[in-house]
Structure formats: structure tokens, C-alpha cells
Motif scaffolding. Structure first.
Motif, PDB file in Angstrom:
ATOM      1  N   ASP A 181     170.404 114.852  18.286  1.00  0.00           N
ATOM      2  CA  ASP A 181     169.233 115.270  19.056  1.00  0.00           C
ATOM      3  C   ASP A 181     168.053 114.323  18.888  1.00  0.00           C
ATOM      4  OD1 ASP A 181     170.671 117.437  19.854  1.00  0.00           O
ATOM      5  OD2 ASP A 181     169.816 118.807  18.379  1.00  0.00           O
ATOM      6  N   ARG A 225     173.973 120.005  22.497  1.00  0.00           N
ATOM      7  CA  ARG A 225     174.031 120.395  21.088  1.00  0.00           C
ATOM      8  C   ARG A 225     175.504 120.433  20.698  1.00  0.00           C
ATOM      9  NH1 ARG A 225     169.531 125.191  21.738  1.00  0.00           N
ATOM     10  NH2 ARG A 225     167.776 123.824  22.108  1.00  0.00           N
ATOM     11  N   SER A 240     160.971 124.774  14.117  1.00  0.00           N
ATOM     12  CA  SER A 240     161.149 125.056  12.692  1.00  0.00           C
ATOM     13  C   SER A 240     159.963 125.819  12.128  1.00  0.00           C
ATOM     14  CB  SER A 240     161.348 123.747  11.922  1.00  0.00           C
ATOM     15  OG  SER A 240     162.485 123.054  12.392  1.00  0.00           O
ATOM     16  N   MET A 295     168.217 116.604  10.564  1.00  0.00           N
ATOM     17  CA  MET A 295     167.625 117.870  10.137  1.00  0.00           C
ATOM     18  C   MET A 295     168.265 118.370   8.857  1.00  0.00           C
ATOM     19  SD  MET A 295     167.232 119.727  13.825  1.00  0.00           S
ATOM     20  CE  MET A 295     168.616 118.849  14.479  1.00  0.00           C
ATOM     21  N   GLN A 312     161.208 119.521  17.382  1.00  0.00           N
ATOM     22  CA  GLN A 312     161.950 120.324  16.415  1.00  0.00           C
ATOM     23  C   GLN A 312     161.021 120.966  15.395  1.00  0.00           C
ATOM     24  OE1 GLN A 312     165.132 121.264  16.474  1.00  0.00           O
ATOM     25  NE2 GLN A 312     164.607 122.525  14.692  1.00  0.00           N
ATOM     26  N   PRO A 359     163.277 119.384  10.427  1.00  0.00           N
ATOM     27  CA  PRO A 359     163.432 117.960  10.768  1.00  0.00           C
ATOM     28  C   PRO A 359     163.028 117.056   9.611  1.00  0.00           C
ATOM     29  CG  PRO A 359     161.450 118.844  11.775  1.00  0.00           C
ATOM     30  CD  PRO A 359     162.144 120.013  11.143  1.00  0.00           C
ATOM     31  N   ARG A 368     166.727 125.020  10.573  1.00  0.00           N
ATOM     32  CA  ARG A 368     166.825 123.571  10.717  1.00  0.00           C
ATOM     33  C   ARG A 368     165.432 122.970  10.579  1.00  0.00           C
ATOM     34  NH1 ARG A 368     169.662 121.702  15.878  1.00  0.00           N
ATOM     35  NH2 ARG A 368     168.115 123.052  16.865  1.00  0.00           N
TER      36      ARG A 368
END
Length: 722
Positions: A453, A397, A610, A457, A606, A476, A474
Motif C-alpha cells: 500500500d 489489499r 490508525s 505497517m 494510514q 504505519p 495497523r
């Protein structure tokens, strides 16, 4: 008798008291004490932001310290009454010191001290004696000529002694040292007077004596009453003037701790174009404003370009380029609901404006929300360089997007080893304020950000107070680069019928047709898992949904020895159901199914995070910016500063004084010449200096060699004490 005797002590005490007060005011310790307090106050004024709204101090330091700052005027140190009073006392103290010592210094400059006795010369540190093969008069003329040619000022005194005529030759050099003392003290007085003239003293005098009061309301400048305005004849002021592109303004705003004052200007400034250039780091490189100055009296128009450190001057008023701001940009936002059955709608507003919203179409006053458009940023440059985390080779990250995002992404203690700066596009800042006046601040980026990643996002920032850093949700982006894929998935998760259909499809794919009993058990487990994740069926006091609800369920219902394995199975089931739920939502929207692969896997991974984090989003909706029309505004500082020239003169005096005191040595030289026989003289020489340094020692040695060695005869042995 009694009256007279009783009155005498008072007559004696009053002059003594006055002398004591004057002695204190003119003393060095008093001036140093005042300078110390001024330095401490200046540090406070530098560290603590000045002229901020009181609510900012409450949010940052708490109510107790905010009240203390207000009581001591620490939020406006340089205009506080006690700071101005200290400056005034410093002026008085330094002036008294200057008045008391200047006559002594001037008299000392004129005095050669030629009346010194021969015996006194023996007490000096630097002294020498010699026998000269010449008459005292000839020696005096020779030595005086050498000193004069060397830059000394010389005075010759003739005295009658028992042995005949004798001569005292007195010389001095470095008189500028005492001038340096006077210049340095005068500099302090001039700088303080200039500071008082250019500070808030004159403005506050108008408030105290002229009935002017700060304005605390809002509205148009033209509607502000006269008691809040300063006249054109105001001799000194310093205020701000904000001008949007295509507009003009002619009234400056003077910030006060309890409001603002308006200063009328003899001209108005029209902003034709504001120019800003950036470094690769995102920091501004150039501020410039192309303006037209309109004279209100004559109508004359003057075009100028104002840049940082290159102000314009018109009618004795300096116009500085201070900063830039938004001049009322228009933005178009789309509301994205974060509650069940929420509606999507569009809203258009202007930066600095507000609009009213109602929760779910309610008409109750307590359900009214105020949307405040606070900030439009068209450029956001962030560091996307690789970073290493202690204990790991490379943190996958990589982004360093404001400390809040960095902590959200992981790797709490990062050391940036490489910088990769990238503009991630425009962002919109706004506040949602409820009926009670409480507000949260939001910052949403217009375009999705690729962190490396596998899936871009959208960043949805929120914070409760300005003292906090933004926390980011975040979300996506789907295969179309839109937030709609996530919203469809979230809506499907909240729909019980679609959850059951997704569970049925998942069970059909996961278990063979001849194992109906296993398929039914798997379906029940999957339905339970997706229900927990969606936030249904939870008892009071437990999480509303997301991964937190599943974790709580496992801790409550599964033995610790089996918890890890059971969690892996449950998460695998949840991921499978959510994938089928995403496919089902796309099917109902008329879109083709997601293709298996790394991109789809990254999107679904993700999405799980989220969806879990969205349970805690503190607003019923978020606003995504769809379009904007930027209007720049330039912020000028306008100042009439008559004390500026006085301060410049004081700075010149200070430079002269400091250099004179540090680099000029005040020296005095005496040579006593008396007859020693018919054609010989005995010389006694002494030197004094205000500094005992090696340069003085060397100078005395050189003077001894040049002055006490007669060219026509060999000098007698010389006694020295160096």
C-alpha cells in the motif's frame, strides 16, 4: 412339599438367566452395538481436542457444554471408564463367540460329510448326472486322482447297495475361509487387549488401588510429592518429555483430565541440538533432535538422532519425536504507551515467565497488571499473493494474513488466485492479566510488514479468548522504519497547544492574508474537527474520538442533503491539520520536515486510520520486541507399550482373516458312483459353496467336463441344473 415346590422355579430360572446372558454377550448384535459405540466415541475423540484445560472448553463451547464434557469424560475419551468398560465387554463378547464357534469350525474342517445320502444331492443348486463307461471303483480312483491333483482334499467311502458296491467320493477346498472367521475374531480380541494394556487402564488401576492422585499444582518437578509419581516398575505408560537445548530431563508427564502424573524413567535425555526445517509454505518439513541418553543406573551415555517416525528405543521404552516448543527464550520488549502521559520503558523476560507492572506508577493492588510471556515465533510465513474480490478486478489489499487480518483489510469473500509466500519475521505473544485474573492475549510483529500500500505497517494483534482470531491494529512505519513517527503524531494530537498551533499554520496556508474573517472561520472549523478526532469535548454516550466521532457529529448537526459534501470538506480540513501536526512534531524532535509525495501521502492516510482505531485499543500500552535470544526445546513422547506386539499380532490375524473371508471360497463336492451294468457306472455330482457367484458356476462347469467325461468312452448325456 411347599418349600421344595417353591424352590424349583428358582433353580430352573437361574440357569436360564445365565444362558440368556451368555447368549446375549456372545451374539453378533451385541458385538456390533459395542463396535458402533466405540466408533462414535472415536469420532468424538478425534474431533474434540483431548486433555485440554477445562477453561479452553468453557471458552470454546460455553459453561453448559464444558460441564457436560467433563461429566461424560469426553475430554479424555480413550481413558474414560465407560470407554474402557465397553472395550472389556467387547473382548468378553468376542471371546465367548470364539469359544462357542471354534469347536464347530474345527470339527467342520475335519469333517468331509461323506455320509450324505444320494437323494440329498438332488437338492443342491449345482448338480449333474452322467453315465460312465467304467466301473464305479475305477471311476472313483480316476476322479479322486483328478481332484487331488487340483488341490482338493478327498475322502472315499465304500457302501454296499442292492446293485453291489457303490462309492461316495467327498472332497473339500477353501477350508481357510473358516480359519479366516476365527482369525478375524481373534484379531479383535488381541487388538482390544493390546489397547487396554497400552491405554490408561493400568495407570488408573494404580490410582484406584495404589493411592496415586493427579497433581494440580505448579513448581519444580523435584518438589512434587511421591503420591503423584509412578514407579520405574510401571509396566505401561505414555507421556511427554520436554527438553530444552543444553539441558536434560528424566521424568515424563502423563496428562490426566484433572491434573498430571509423573513417571520416573530409568534414564535422562539431554538435548544437544534441535533441528527444524521448513517448506516454502512455512510448514515444518523436518523435526530432528540430537540427544544423549544417560543411563541413571550405569552412567552409560548413548548418542542418537531422533526424527519423526524414527524413534529411539532404550530399555524397552520408545522415545518418539513429537513436536517442538520454546525452551525459555529471552526477549527484550519496549513498552509503547497508548494513554496520555504514558511512559516508555523496557522489560526483559523469559518465555513462560511473568512480571508485574503498575498502571501509571500506582501502588494500588487493583492497578497491578501481570505481563505473561507466552510465545516467541521466529518465522511467520504468510501468503501475499494477489486476490480477487467478487465485483472487483483486483483487490489492492492483497495480503491473506490469518482470516482476522484479511477481514480487517477488506474483501470479505476472496478467492486466492496466486500465492506469494513471504516470511514477515519474528513475533512476540504475551498476555496482560489484571488484578481480577482476566487476561487478553496479544501478538505483535517485530518488523513492519509491507502490504503493497506504499507504507510498511506494524501489526499489533489482540484477542479476548483463545477461541477468537486475532484482530490487528495497523500502525504505519515512518521514514526511518520506526513506530516513533506515529507515536509523535499521536502525542501531538493529544496536546491542545500543538493542536492550536497546527490549526493556525493550516489556516495561514489555506487562506490569503487579506481574508482574515475567512481565515478565522476556517480556523474554528479546523479546531473543532481536530478536537472531535482527538476525543475532546464529546458528550456522554458519544464516541471518544476518531472518525467515529466525526461521523456522529455530522449525523447530529448537518442536514442529510448536505451531509456528504460537508463530510468531504471536514475530512479535507482534518487531513490538512494532521499533516501540519506531523510536521510540527518532527520539528520539535529536531527532524527535517516530511517531503510531499506518494510516500508521505500513504503514511498520512494510514495514520488517520490508525489514530482512529487506536481509540479502541484495549490496553494502556503495547510491547514491541527489540531483541531476543532463542532457546529451542524438543517435545518427546516416551512410551512403554507391552501391548504393541499383541496389537501387531492382532493386525496380522485381521489381515489374514479379512483376506481369507473375502477371497477364499469354501466349497464341498460330492460324487456318488453306483454300478450301471457290468462295465458301466452312473455318477451323480453336486457342489456347494458359501457364495453364489459366477466363479462358482464356471468352476462347476469345468469340474463336470473333467470328472464326468471318461477318456475311454463317450459319456452319456448329462443332466445339469446350474
Amino acid at each position: 412339599m411347599s418349600d421344595t415346590s417353591s424352590g424349583k422355579p428358582h433353580e430352573v430360572e437361574r440357569p436360564q438367566l445365565m444362558r440368556s446372558v451368555l447368549e446375549l454377550l456372545a451374539s453378533m448384535r451385541f458385538a456390533i452395538s459395542l463396535l458402533t459405540v466405540i466408533c462414535i466415541a472415536s469420532v468424538i475423540g478425534t474431533v474434540l481436542k483431548q486433555h485440554e484445560p477445562s477453561v479452553n472448553y468453557v471458552n470454546q463451547f460455553g459453561p453448559f457444554w464444558a460441564e457436560l464434557f467433563a461429566a461424560l469424560k469426553l475430554s479424555a475419551v480413550y481413558s474414560a471408564w465407560w470407554f474402557l468398560l465397553i472395550l472389556a465387554f467387547l473382548v468378553i463378547s468376542t471371546s465367548l463367540c470364539l469359544i462357542r464357534h471354534t469347536p464347530k469350525y474345527l470339527a467342520d474342517l475335519r469333517n468331509y460329510k461323506e455320509n450324505i445320502r444320494e437323494q440329498s444331492l438332488q437338492a443342491f443348486h449345482h448338480k449333474a448326472q452322467a453315465q460312465l463307461a467304467e466301473t464305479p471303483q475305477a471311476a472313483a480312483q480316476r476322479i479322486g486322482g483328478i481332484l487331488t491333483r487340483s488341490g482338493w482334499k478327498v475322502k472315499l467311502q465304500e457302501r454296499e447297495t442292492a446293485n453291489g458296491k457303490a462309492y461316495m467320493l467327498a472332497a473339500k477346498a477353501g477350508a481357510a475361509h473358516k480359519i479366516g472367521y476365527m482369525a478375524a475374531h481373534a484379531a479383535i480380541v488381541l487388538i482390544c487387549i493390546g489397547g487396554l494394556l497400552d491405554g490408561d487402564l493400568v495407570v488408573r488401576a494404580q490410582m484406584w488401588l495404589g493411592g496415586k492422585t493427579p497433581y494440580t499444582g505448579g513448581g519444580r518437578i523435584s518438589d512434587v510429592p511421591q503420591e503423584h509419581r509412578l514407579s520405574l516398575r510401571n509396566p505401561t505408560f505414555r507421556g511427554n518429555l520436554m527438553v530444552a537445548e543444553g539441558t536434560q530431563a528424566g521424568t515424563a508427564i502423563l496428562n490426566q483430565s484433572d491434573g498430571v502424573l509423573l513417571q520416573e524413567l530409568p534414564f535422562s535425555v539431554e538435548l544437544k541440538k534441535f533441528i527444524v526445517e521448513y517448506y516454502d509454505t512455512g510448514m515444518p518439513k523436518l523435526f530432528a533432535s540430537d540427544v544423549i541418553i544417560h543411563d541413571k543406573e550405569t552412567g552409560e551415555q548413548i548418542e542418537q538422532r531422533i526424527k519423526v517416525n524414527h524413534p529411539a528405543n532404550y530399555k524397552g521404552i520408545e522415545i518418539y519425536q513429537s513436536s517442538f516448543d520454546d525452551g525459555g527464550s529471552t526477549v527484550k520488549l519496549r513498552a509503547v504507551p497508548f494513554v496520555e502521559n504514558g511512559e516508555t520503558f523496557e522489560v526483559t523476560g523469559q518465555i513462560g515467565g511473568t512480571t508485574q507492572l503498575l498502571r501509571g506508577g500506582s501502588s494500588k493492588p487493583e492497578d497491578v497488571l501481570t505481563l505473561e510471556f507466552t510465545e516467541l515465533r521466529t518465522i511467520n510465513v504468510e501468503n501475499f499473493g494477489a486476490a480477487k474480490s467478487p465485483g472487483a478486478e483486483v483487490d489492492v489489499r492483497k495480503v491473506d494474513l490469518r482470516s482476522s487480518v484479511e477481514s480487517r483489510l477488506g474483501g470479505g469473500h476472496k478467492t486466492v488466485t496466486d500465492k506469494k509466500l513471504r516470511n514477515i519475521g519474528p513475533s512476540i505473544g504475551y498476555k496482560l492479566r489484571d488484578a481480577s485474573g482476566q487476561a487478553r492475549e496479544f501478538q505483535n510483529y517485530m518488523s513492519p510488514v509491507d502490504f503493497g500500500d506504499g507504507v510498511p505497517m506494524f501489526l499489533l494483534g489482540v484477542r479476548d479468548t483463545p477461541a477468537e482470531a486475532f484482530r490487528y491494529l495497523r500502525v504505519p512505519a515512518d521514514d526511518q522504519g520506526s513506530i516513533q513517527g506515529f507515536l509523535r503524531l499521536r502525542a501531538a494530537l493529544n496536546n491542545p497547544a500543538m493542536r492550536q498551533e497546527a490549526v493556525r499554520r493550516y489556516a495561514l496556508q489555506a487562506v490569503a492574508a487579506d481574508r482574515a474573517d475567512l481565515r478565522e472561520a476556517l480556523g474554528q472549523s479546523a479546531l473543532r474537527a481536530v478536537g472531535l478526532f482527538a476525543g475532546t469535548g464529546n458528550s456522554e454516550g458519544k464516541p471518544d474520538g476518531g472518525l467515529q466521532a466525526i461521523s456522529q457529529f455530522m449525523e447530529t448537526n448537518v442536514p442529510e442533503a448536505e451531509r456528504e459534501r460537508a463530510s468531504e470538506v471536514l475530512i479535507r480540513i482534518l487531513n490538512g491539520v494532521l499533516f501540519d501536526l506531523a510536521q510540527l512534531s518532527r520539528e520539535k524532535a529536531g527532524l527535517k520536515p516530511l517531503e510531499p509525495g506518494e510516500q508521505t501521502l500513504a503514511f498520512m492516510t494510514q495514520s488517520v486510520f490508525s489514530l482512529s482505531d487506536a481509540q479502541f485499543y484495549p490496553a494502556p500500552m503495547t510491547f514491541m520486541m527489540e531483541d531476543f535470544t532463542q532457546v529451542q526445546a524438543s517435545v518427546f513422547q516416551v512410551a512403554r507399550a507391552p501391548g504393541k506386539k499383541i496389537v501387531y499380532l492382532g493386525c496380522l490375524f485381521l489381515i489374514i482373516g479379512v483376506f481369507a473371508m473375502l477371497y477364499v471360497r469354501d466349497r464341498r463336492l460330492w460324487v456318488w458312483l453306483t454300478a450301471q451294468g457290468d462295465a458301466a457306472a452312473r455318477a451323480t455330482m453336486a457342489l456347494s459353496s458359501n457364495r453364489k457367484i459366477m466363479d462358482t458356476d464356471r468352476e462347476f462347469e469345468n469340474l463336470t467336463e473333467k470328472l464326468l467325461a471318461a477318456p475311454a468312452a463317450q459319456p452319456s448325456p448329462t443332466e445339469r441344473s446350474v
